[in-house]
Scaffold this active site. Sequence first.
Site, short mmCIF file in Angstrom:
data_model
loop_
_atom_site.label_atom_id
_atom_site.label_comp_id
_atom_site.label_asym_id
_atom_site.label_seq_id
_atom_site.Cartn_x
_atom_site.Cartn_y
_atom_site.Cartn_z
N LYS A 206 0.83 -1.21 0.00
CA LYS A 206 0.00 0.00 0.00
C LYS A 206 0.86 1.25 0.00
O LYS A 206 0.62 2.20 -0.74
CB LYS A 206 -0.93 0.00 1.21
CG LYS A 206 -1.89 1.18 1.24
CD LYS A 206 -2.68 1.25 2.54
CE LYS A 206 -3.65 0.12 2.68
NZ LYS A 206 -4.52 0.28 3.88
N GLU A 212 10.31 -5.46 3.72
CA GLU A 212 10.59 -6.74 3.06
C GLU A 212 10.18 -6.71 1.59
O GLU A 212 10.93 -7.18 0.71
CB GLU A 212 9.85 -7.87 3.78
CG GLU A 212 10.21 -8.05 5.24
CD GLU A 212 9.30 -7.27 6.17
OE1 GLU A 212 9.19 -7.68 7.34
OE2 GLU A 212 8.69 -6.26 5.75
N GLY A 267 -4.67 -4.94 5.69
CA GLY A 267 -3.85 -5.93 4.99
C GLY A 267 -4.39 -7.33 5.05
O GLY A 267 -4.41 -8.06 4.06
N ARG A 268 -4.87 -7.75 6.22
CA ARG A 268 -5.34 -9.13 6.36
C ARG A 268 -6.71 -9.34 5.72
O ARG A 268 -7.21 -10.47 5.69
CB ARG A 268 -5.37 -9.53 7.83
CG ARG A 268 -6.16 -8.60 8.75
CD ARG A 268 -5.85 -8.94 10.21
NE ARG A 268 -6.45 -8.02 11.16
CZ ARG A 268 -5.94 -6.83 11.49
NH1 ARG A 268 -4.82 -6.41 10.90
NH2 ARG A 268 -6.51 -6.08 12.39
N GLU A 353 -3.92 -11.29 14.65
CA GLU A 353 -3.60 -9.89 14.40
C GLU A 353 -4.81 -9.01 14.73
O GLU A 353 -4.65 -7.85 15.12
CB GLU A 353 -3.18 -9.68 12.95
CG GLU A 353 -2.48 -8.36 12.70
CD GLU A 353 -1.85 -8.28 11.32
OE1 GLU A 353 -0.63 -8.53 11.20
OE2 GLU A 353 -2.57 -7.98 10.35
N HIS A 384 -0.79 -38.08 13.35
CA HIS A 384 0.41 -38.82 13.72
C HIS A 384 1.39 -37.94 14.49
O HIS A 384 2.56 -38.30 14.64
CB HIS A 384 1.07 -39.40 12.47
CG HIS A 384 0.22 -40.40 11.77
ND1 HIS A 384 0.27 -41.75 12.03
CD2 HIS A 384 -0.76 -40.24 10.84
CE1 HIS A 384 -0.62 -42.39 11.28
NE2 HIS A 384 -1.26 -41.50 10.54
N LYS A 512 7.92 -3.19 12.79
CA LYS A 512 8.46 -2.56 11.57
C LYS A 512 9.39 -1.41 11.92
O LYS A 512 10.49 -1.27 11.36
CB LYS A 512 7.31 -2.04 10.70
CG LYS A 512 6.42 -3.11 10.11
CD LYS A 512 5.28 -2.48 9.31
CE LYS A 512 4.33 -3.50 8.76
NZ LYS A 512 3.21 -2.86 8.01
#
Length: 549
Positions: A206, A212, A267-268, A353, A384, A512
């Site tokens: 955005k 990153e 964002g999510r 979040e 398992h 951040k």
Amino acid sequence: MSTLTSLPQWQALNQIAASMKDAHMRDWFKADPKRAEKMQLEACGIFLDYSKNRVNEHALGALFDLARACKLDDARDAMFNGEQINSTEGRAVLHTALRNFSDSPVMVDGEDVMPEVRATLDKIRDFTALVHSGEHKGYTGKSVKHIVAIGIGGSFLGPKIMTEALKPHTVETVKVHFVANVDGCHIHDVLTKLDHEETLVVMSSKSFTTQETLQNTLSAKAWFLKSGGTQEDIAKHFVAVSSNVKAATEFGIAEDNIFPMWDWVGGRYSLWSAIGLPISLALGFENFKGLLEGAFDMDTHFKTAPLEQNLPVLLGLLGVWYRNFFDAQSQVLLPYYHYLRGLPAYVQQLDMESNGKQVTQGGEAVDYATGPIIWGSEGTNGQHSFHQLIHQGSGVIPADFMLPLNVPNQDDTHHAMLASNCFGQAQALMQGKTFDECYADLEGKGLDEAERTRLAAHKTMPGNKPSNTLMFDSLTPKTLGALVAMYEHKVFVQGVIWNLNSFDQWGVELGKVLGNQVLAGIQGNAEEESFDASTQQLIARFRAANAPK
């Protein structure tokens, strides 16, 4: 005592939970042969069996009373109406507008946002068609065969996991590669396999400054230029999803190839926006649209269904029941479908979040538990390993089992085994196995009384472990869209009950900021004294190990 915990509806739930501590679901099923029939819901192609929960009609009624006391209906309407419910950032929360297929306007600050939403959807459709047809060509005239989608958080998880889940719908003309981790090994491994003349990079940020994402995009740019492309050629090989048009154009991206973002999309929740461009490129626009349509159907259900018949409301209230009245610290998601294996990670970000908060909307410290730890894995692998903890561990870990009734290229034996394990695990969690049953099984094994008793104690499983079972005919784009929207609204319901702002993420933001400060220290652009002694030591060791030899 907080406003929430002092509510008479909360106090009533405390008393009900205390009275049910020793009640066992196994006995409830024996007493009521119609329990399963009574405790089921179906909406938007999703069937829910919630009969294997430690609730009865009395407890459910009290949970719905709590929802009404917390004015869940009003909070839900405020979100859909574009009110600024993200109070700490002064923003509306309107990911639902991105999948609004009605003719109704959606107003933000007095302006209908739907024309711009529809225009962006048309732009995604048109660009997808150009790439798939081969009309969008690189600087040497070659068509695009590979797409590198670069993002982080929701800009990465949503597109990647939705694309994985719908793998049977993948188009054959292009292959999409997802990159998120700033670890240079990842971007290096992806790019070294590709021909830069046939590669398109989709950068999703955005702000166009996410550390990153920006670094990975700069690495992709350096690879492109080193391989023979020029700065002018970038316009044909890089596109961006961003609200920072200036930064994107300065990077070299053509303005026509910049897809917009809005402040009212977190964002999510962003996969429904132009962040979903890689989904459209991987699966085709109609399948991307199918995701949106399924989510819209779930939005409509959430808005209109009575609380008692509302999938997200019911799931959210059950989550509150276990988190606050049974001290359940986590919830496990168990998709019994290989392509849906990434969903636990997606819901993990969505839930943790959103509701990993310790203060109320008013800024007061909570005195009750909030967001649970979300985790999980695909069935039958988990059986398992970590299923042991769910079966015989001392805590309560509610489980959501998920199963499509039909799968692509179905092998009836494989699918029947998958279904039998899914249903069998849910049954075993509910009914368990008593000491007497385990003791009886050891008869004739040549054991003396003491050893037989000892082993029976180890084999005993208490049962009474709660779970939901969610089934759907097949995992189509529309069904997946409804499933994801269902979890979105479930998280919203829990946030309303706990009086949280589910739409900010200051813990993420702090990480951040500090990451950028530490980077400055590693690069010698910050004073050592600005860091604590431990961080100073870590930076010093890293710099020493990476000093010029």
